[in-house]
Structure formats: C-alpha cells, structure tokens
Design a protein around this motif. Structure first.
Motif, mmCIF file in Angstrom:
data_model
loop_
_atom_site.group_PDB
_atom_site.id
_atom_site.type_symbol
_atom_site.label_atom_id
_atom_site.label_comp_id
_atom_site.label_asym_id
_atom_site.label_seq_id
_atom_site.Cartn_x
_atom_site.Cartn_y
_atom_site.Cartn_z
ATOM 1 N N MET B 44 -6.517 13.421 59.157
ATOM 2 C CA MET B 44 -6.711 13.950 57.816
ATOM 3 C C MET B 44 -8.112 14.560 57.811
ATOM 4 N N ILE B 45 -8.176 15.859 57.534
ATOM 5 C CA ILE B 45 -9.469 16.549 57.557
ATOM 6 C C ILE B 45 -9.915 16.824 56.124
ATOM 7 N N TYR B 46 -11.114 16.354 55.809
ATOM 8 C CA TYR B 46 -11.656 16.498 54.456
ATOM 9 C C TYR B 46 -12.748 17.567 54.441
ATOM 10 N N ILE B 47 -12.590 18.508 53.521
ATOM 11 C CA ILE B 47 -13.628 19.533 53.319
ATOM 12 C C ILE B 47 -14.307 19.226 51.993
ATOM 13 N N PHE B 48 -15.590 19.124 52.016
ATOM 14 C CA PHE B 48 -16.379 18.687 50.865
ATOM 15 C C PHE B 48 -15.939 19.356 49.561
ATOM 16 N N GLY B 49 -15.506 18.521 48.631
ATOM 17 C CA GLY B 49 -15.173 18.993 47.293
ATOM 18 C C GLY B 49 -13.899 19.809 47.178
ATOM 19 N N VAL B 50 -13.258 20.128 48.290
ATOM 20 C CA VAL B 50 -12.081 21.006 48.258
ATOM 21 C C VAL B 50 -10.791 20.206 48.395
ATOM 22 N N GLY B 51 -10.742 19.325 49.389
ATOM 23 C CA GLY B 51 -9.544 18.531 49.569
ATOM 24 C C GLY B 51 -9.389 18.045 50.991
ATOM 25 N N GLU B 52 -8.246 17.467 51.233
ATOM 26 C CA GLU B 52 -7.987 16.834 52.523
ATOM 27 C C GLU B 52 -6.562 17.158 52.952
ATOM 28 N N ILE B 53 -6.400 17.510 54.228
ATOM 29 C CA ILE B 53 -5.060 17.866 54.704
ATOM 30 C C ILE B 53 -4.816 17.297 56.105
ATOM 31 N N PRO B 54 -3.524 17.075 56.421
ATOM 32 C CA PRO B 54 -3.200 16.595 57.769
ATOM 33 C C PRO B 54 -3.142 17.762 58.751
ATOM 34 N N ILE B 55 -3.818 17.615 59.882
ATOM 35 C CA ILE B 55 -3.737 18.638 60.929
ATOM 36 C C ILE B 55 -3.636 17.933 62.279
ATOM 37 N N SER B 56 -2.710 18.391 63.097
ATOM 38 C CA SER B 56 -2.521 17.760 64.397
ATOM 39 C C SER B 56 -3.715 18.049 65.301
ATOM 40 N N ILE B 57 -3.879 17.165 66.271
ATOM 41 C CA ILE B 57 -5.007 17.308 67.194
ATOM 42 C C ILE B 57 -4.548 18.170 68.357
ATOM 43 N N SER B 58 -5.351 19.153 68.748
ATOM 44 C CA SER B 58 -4.864 20.061 69.780
ATOM 45 C C SER B 58 -5.763 20.123 71.014
ATOM 46 N N GLY B 59 -6.648 19.138 71.166
ATOM 47 C CA GLY B 59 -7.522 19.133 72.337
ATOM 48 C C GLY B 59 -6.963 18.300 73.481
ATOM 49 N N ASP B 60 -7.827 18.075 74.466
ATOM 50 C CA ASP B 60 -7.446 17.331 75.661
ATOM 51 C C ASP B 60 -7.632 15.835 75.413
ATOM 52 N N PRO B 61 -6.555 15.037 75.524
ATOM 53 C CA PRO B 61 -6.669 13.601 75.244
ATOM 54 C C PRO B 61 -7.593 12.859 76.222
ATOM 55 N N ASN B 62 -7.897 13.485 77.334
ATOM 56 C CA ASN B 62 -8.794 12.821 78.300
ATOM 57 C C ASN B 62 -10.272 13.043 77.979
ATOM 58 N N LYS B 63 -10.539 14.004 77.111
ATOM 59 C CA LYS B 63 -11.938 14.293 76.762
ATOM 60 C C LYS B 63 -12.255 13.642 75.413
ATOM 61 N N HIS B 64 -13.004 12.536 75.463
ATOM 62 C CA HIS B 64 -13.266 11.795 74.223
ATOM 63 C C HIS B 64 -14.483 12.316 73.469
ATOM 64 N N GLY B 65 -15.272 13.132 74.129
ATOM 65 C CA GLY B 65 -16.517 13.600 73.510
ATOM 66 C C GLY B 65 -16.310 14.667 72.454
ATOM 67 N N VAL B 66 -15.136 15.279 72.472
ATOM 68 C CA VAL B 66 -14.915 16.387 71.551
ATOM 69 C C VAL B 66 -13.535 16.265 70.890
ATOM 70 N N LEU B 67 -13.508 16.584 69.614
ATOM 71 C CA LEU B 67 -12.260 16.548 68.852
ATOM 72 C C LEU B 67 -11.907 17.985 68.482
ATOM 73 N N VAL B 68 -10.695 18.412 68.869
ATOM 74 C CA VAL B 68 -10.333 19.816 68.703
ATOM 75 C C VAL B 68 -9.149 19.968 67.737
ATOM 76 N N HIS B 69 -9.309 20.865 66.792
ATOM 77 C CA HIS B 69 -8.219 21.191 65.869
ATOM 78 C C HIS B 69 -8.031 22.703 65.820
ATOM 79 N N THR B 70 -6.758 23.114 65.907
ATOM 80 C CA THR B 70 -6.450 24.533 65.703
ATOM 81 C C THR B 70 -5.551 24.624 64.489
ATOM 82 N N THR B 71 -5.851 25.534 63.600
ATOM 83 C CA THR B 71 -5.002 25.656 62.416
ATOM 84 C C THR B 71 -4.974 27.089 61.915
#
Lengths: 376, 274
Positions: B44-71
């Motif tokens: 669930m991605i929250y944008i300040f004052g605007v709202g929150e929406i579900p977005i799937s994760i689209s990065g590499d599950p082996n890389k824990h240092g970075v969280l990637v979302h494409t939408t």
C-alpha cells in the motif's frame, strides 16, 4: 441466581462507576431507543416499548414501568467498539521528510448494559473479523477486552426478529459477564441477575443480593418462553450458503434492485457489517495530513471503484454482494454466518426489503428448478 | 507496530517507462535491513495528503536494498506519484498478499503471460526463475502491449531475449511503421508457444478480459486448471482484510490473493460485477 429489585438498580450502576466503568445503555433520543451514556436508571426508556415492521420503527408508551421492554434500535454496540469515524494517523510533512503520528485512543472500560443475545453473537462475530486472523485491530481488541457485557433476556419480540433461525437468541446463553431477566409480576418489579465470568463474579460479589427463589426462577423462564413464542419471522438456513453461491446469476437480484434504493441503511444499522473507507484531510499549508477511517457501505459506487470505473455498477450486484456476504461468504471467511437475526436491516430499510424474504426466494426458485429438472 | 501506519521510504530513482508508466526505486529510511518480499505481493503506497493505493512490487526479490514499483499514472494517487522526484518521500505498508507459486512450480516449465502493465507484477518472477534457473524447465514469456510505444521494460526485454534459456515473444495490438514483430492480441501466441502442457505452470497478469481469453486458450492446450494462476485486482483501502472492499466472492483479494489458481476462482471468473 440473585435478585436485584428495580428500585435498587442504581446499586449496580454505582458499583460499575466505582469500578471505573463508563456505562452505556439504552436511552431515548430523537424518537428512538439508542445506546448512550447512562448516569442512573432514570435514563433507561422506562415505560416505553418499540413497534417494528419492515420500514417502520416507532416507540410508544407501554402498559408497565419496565426498563427493557423493547428490542433493538437503530444502533448497535459496534458504535463504541468500532466507532463510525476514527483517526488513524496524522502525517507531518517537513521539507522532504514525513513523520507519521499514530492516533492514540483512550482504553475506556465500557460497561454495556442491556446487551441482547443476538447482539452478543454480533460482537463475537466482529471479534473474529478484527482479531481472529493474522492481522489485529488493536483499538477494537483493547476496547473489547476492557468491556463488561451486562446482557438482558428479551421480554418481547418484534415482527422483524428472527434470532431463533440464526441460533442467536432470544435466551442469553454465553458471552456475558452478567445477565439480567426483568420480571414484572403482581406489583413486583425485579431482575434476576447471574454472573457468567470472573469479571461478573467480582461485580456481583460487591452487591450483597438475595438468592432467587424457585418461583422467581420459574417466572424468569416464562419470560424467555413467552418471547420465543412471539417470534414469527423465520429464515431456513439449511444449505443456504451453497444455494446463494450457486445462484449469483439469478434474476432475483434484478428484481430486488427495482426496489432497493442502495442507500446503505442496512449496512449502517447492521451490528456485524465492518466495511470501512479512508479519507485524507490536509491543512491549507500542506504540512499536516490526517487519515480518517469511516464506516463504509458496499452499496456505494465508490466502494468497488478501480481505474476506469466501478466493478459493481448495477444495484442488483451491490445487493447481491451484501446479502451473499452476510449469509454465505461470511461462513468461508470467518467460520460463522454474518447475520444474527436482529432484524435491523428490515426495520430500517426505507422500502422494507426483507433479507429473509429475498433469501427465501432464492431457495424457492432453486427448489422449483430442481423439481422441474426431475420432472423432465 | 500498527498495520495501518505506513513507514517512510525515499525515492532514489524515478524514471519514465512509457508515455503513461513510470518506475520508482525506493529505499527505507527507518529499516536498515531493507525490504523483503515474494514475487506477486503488493504494497500500500501512501502519498502525503492524497491517498493510498495497492501496487504490486516489480523489483528483484533477491535485492533487499531497493524496493521497486512500476505503475501507470491513471488515478488521483498515481498521477501524484508520477510527479515524484529523487529524494521524494512516500509511505509504505506491506508486503501483503499471497505470492505467485514459484516454489510449487519447481521442475515445471514456466509460462508467463502478461498484458500491458500486467508485466510489472510478473517481473519479480522473471528475476527469481532466472537466478534459480536450474530449478525450472523452459521459461517462456508471452507479452502483449497496445502499441510498440507501450512496451514496458523494453530495453530489459531486448537484453533478456539475447539469453538462450528464455523464450520471449512480444506482440502488439496495433502496429506502427518500423514494427516488424508480431501483431495481434497476446492470446494468439498461445497455440504455438513452446511449452509442455502437462508440466507447465502458467502465471497470467493483465486486464480481466485478457486473462479470461488467455485461460480459454490454455485450457485448449491442455493445461490443468490448478496449474493456471492469475493476479486479481479490486479496490483496496487496507490490504489486511479489514475494509471489505476487495472482496471477490468468498475471497479477500488482499489476503487470500491477489494470486489465485484458476481452479479456486473458476466459479466466479468472468461473471459480471462480482
């Protein structure tokens, strides 16, 4: 089982206060019996009763001075355990940093007085929703664990009550801390009072009451039997889940849609409906944003909105969602029906749509189809 | 920890993918251990004052240092997200939901079928199966986009195509000048796709109508219903089964899904307004 005289009822209320409970019970507001703060027994709807039929609710004078001679009103206890509007958090934006401040809540100790058997079942259903699974609603859970349930056996039924079908009443059998049965007989007015938990024992032990005699116990049983005999509405729940899930494309949904205003009243008065939405409010400087959680209804178009439009555009599909959730999906999701037979949705539907009638139509159509199949 | 309160993430990279899609790479501000998830889960991605929406994760599950979302910038929140810049802050709750059956699919051919932005939730599967290549049979990606300009992760797909251990077939609904590839909806690729129907796990993500016709084609090829998986989408306000919005028949998409086997939801799939 002990006896509490009606003119001594404030003894119980005072002990609850001494034990730091905030007492919530039935009282009259705006022509309806609602649940609100109780200071003394004078706040109860003494001498009033209610009349309920589909789309109609009236209170009127009764012929005695009973405290609890009515059934359930438009509100339920979920209003206190799961308030209609709750702030979730405040977000503060400072330059390029956001700080989330969780909204703290007061862990109030509620004493709910006058809880009906069907309502206990409703609370236990919401327990499963809010803390029966992997995720927990801490606020609900804390308030619930702190609460004291003082139940009352219904002394009457109304035409929309169908608790016997949902195995939720009218007799209070479990889930209470204290249970009352109001008895008015031959100029006597008293309550049978019994404990069902350690918390109940503790309150009862502070009251120094007399034991009930056999005659009083018999009168108590008569109250329950009389109420049971007044229940006229029934819902056949055998195989109902399967029947409903098999008939999601039935024409009855279009038929009910011709009457349903999709106002959402049924979901607001339902003691088990738990859906919510969230709204964000920012200040004018855009430095502070509050996130507010509010009761929501599956009858709105926004409820099912995803990019491009709503999934449930037709009223029939929204009514189907509500009814099949309540009577069918709930079993799969939480291992229990979502309906307790309190009848609120029938009373408060502005056009008097009756959940039991709509569910029965599905059964009738289905049975008819089976018969015609066999004949062919 | 309250499940309804987001934690903050900082935008490290923002880049446009196509005219209406974009990718953000995020780094946790509070959590030094980074972010772990399984392919198919969402946040669930929250944008300040605007709202929150579900977005799937689209990065590499082996890389824990970075969280990637494409939408895709399509609603109130995603349009605001599209304005994010480096060092911008978002709130994250998650990961939520049941993942793609990557463990159950070990030993099988992997058939990934994506339509449009539906490639984003499947990309973590591609990363996973390629980094555990020896555990899987053939790996096939069938991808349909509207036009050549709408092809998501185009450079990455071209790079992957050069590998000899994955088949990638792309098609577009409408061709333009210079396009020499396949034209037609993604379902037209299924009859000739090189997989063994008996030992194949299919994972499909795209618009519901696309998934419906894809399933029809897969069943024709002889795939079993329990080996076909789809990722479903509904309105969500909480991600944890409290808000009720994402109900799909008896299922909560947020916690029972979003990934379902076709067998589980066959009785609902394609029915109107569920």
């Amino acid at each position: 089982m002990k006896i509490l005289q009606a003119n001594n009822f404030d003894l119980l209320l005072n002990i609850l206060k001494e034990n730091e409970y905030e007492i919530i019970g039935p009282t009259i507001q705006n022509g309806a019996i609602v649940y609100d703060k109780i200071e003394s027994s004078r706040d109860f709807p003494i001498g009033y009763t209610d009349k309920q039929t589909p789309a109609t609710y009236r209170i009127e004078k009764s012929n005695n001075d009973a405290f609890f001679h009515f059934v359930v009103g438009p509100q339920s206890w979920k209003r206190y355990l799961y308030p209609p509007v709750q702030k979730l958090f405040t977000a503060f934006l400072n330059g390029n940093a956001i700080k989330f401040e969780k909204e703290e809540f007061l862990p109030i100790k509620y004493a709910f007085i006058g809880v009906r058997s069907c309502e206990i079942q409703a609370i236990e259903i919401q327990d499963k929703v809010f803390f029966g699974g992997e995720f927990q609603n801490n606020r609900y859970k804390t308030l619930r664990k702190n609460s004291l349930i003082i139940a009352v056996n219904c002394s009457k039924a109304e035409s929309n009550c169908f608790c016997t079908s949902m195995e939720s009443g009218p007799e209070v059998k479990s889930g209470y801390d204290l249970v009352l049965t109001e008895i008015i007989y031959d100029k006597e007015h008293y309550f049978l009072i019994n404990s069902g938990s350690q918390k109940g024992d503790e309150i009862l032990s502070q009251m120094n009451l007399l034991e009930a005699d056999e005659n009083a116990l018999k009168l108590g049983k008569d109250v329950i039997e009389k109420t049971k005999s007044q229940i006229t509405k029934h819902l056949n729940i055998s195989n109902l889940k399967e029947l409903l899930l098999k008939n999601i494309e039935s024409s009855i949904w279009e038929d009910v849609a011709k009457r349903c205003l999709s106002c959402g009243n049924c979901t607001m008065v339902c003691p088990t409906c738990f859906c919510m939405t969230v709204e964000d409010y920012t200040d004018l400087q855009k430095t502070k944003a509050e996130r507010i959680q509010k009761w929501d209804s599956c009858f709105t178009l926004e409820y099912s909105y995803i990019h491009g439009g709503s999934v449930r555009v037709s009223v029939g599909s929204r009514y189907r969602q509500w009814l099949t959730h309540k009577l069918a999906s709930w079993h799969e999701q939480f291992g229990t029906s979502g309906c307790v037979g309190c009848g609120r949705c029938i009373t408060w539907c502005p056009v008097g749509i009756d959940i039991t009638e709509e569910a029965s139509k599905i059964r009738k159509i289905s049975e008819y189809q089976n018969i015609s199949l066999e004949e062919n | 920890m309250d499940v309804m309160i987001p934690t903050t993430y900082k935008v490290q990279k923002f880049f446009k993918e196509t005219h209406d899609t974009f990718t953000i790479e995020l780094k946790s501000i509070e959590n030094k251990n980074g972010f772990s998830f399984e392919p198919g889960q969402f946040n669930m991605i929250y944008i300040f004052g605007v709202g929150e929406i579900p977005i799937s994760i689209s990065g590499d599950p082996n890389k824990h240092g970075v969280l990637v979302h494409t939408t895709r910038a399509v609603g109130t929140v995603t349009r605001e997200m599209a304005k994010l810049k480096k060092d911008g802050i978002v709130g994250i709750r998650g990961p939520f939901g049941k993942p793609w059956p990557i463990k159950e699919a070990v030993g099988n051919d992997i058939l990934l079928i994506a339509g449009g932005i539906g490639l984003a939730p499947l990309r973590p599967v591609i990363y996973h199966v390629l980094s555990h290549r020896e555990y899987y049979g053939k790996i096939i990606l069938l991808y349909g986009a509207r036009t050549p300009q709408d092809i998501l992760y185009r450079k990455e797909l071209e790079r992957l195509k050069s590998r000899l251990d994955i088949d990638i077939i792309v098609t577009v609904d409408r061709a333009v000048k210079n396009w020499t590839g396949n034209v037609g909806v993604v379902t037209t690729l299924i009859p000739r796709a090189p997989f063994d129907p008996i030992n194949t796990t299919a994972m499909i993500c795209g618009p519901e109508i696309m998934m419906r016709y894809t399933i029809v084609e897969l069943l024709k090829r002889g795939l079993a219903k329990e080996n076909i998986f789809v990722s479903m989408e509904r309105n969500m306000k909480c991600g944890v089964g409290f808000c009720g919005h994402c109900q799909y028949g008896t299922e909560f998409i947020c916690k029972d899904g979003p990934v379902f086997s076709y067998k589980e939801i066959e009785h609902l799939f394609g029915k109107r307004e569920i």
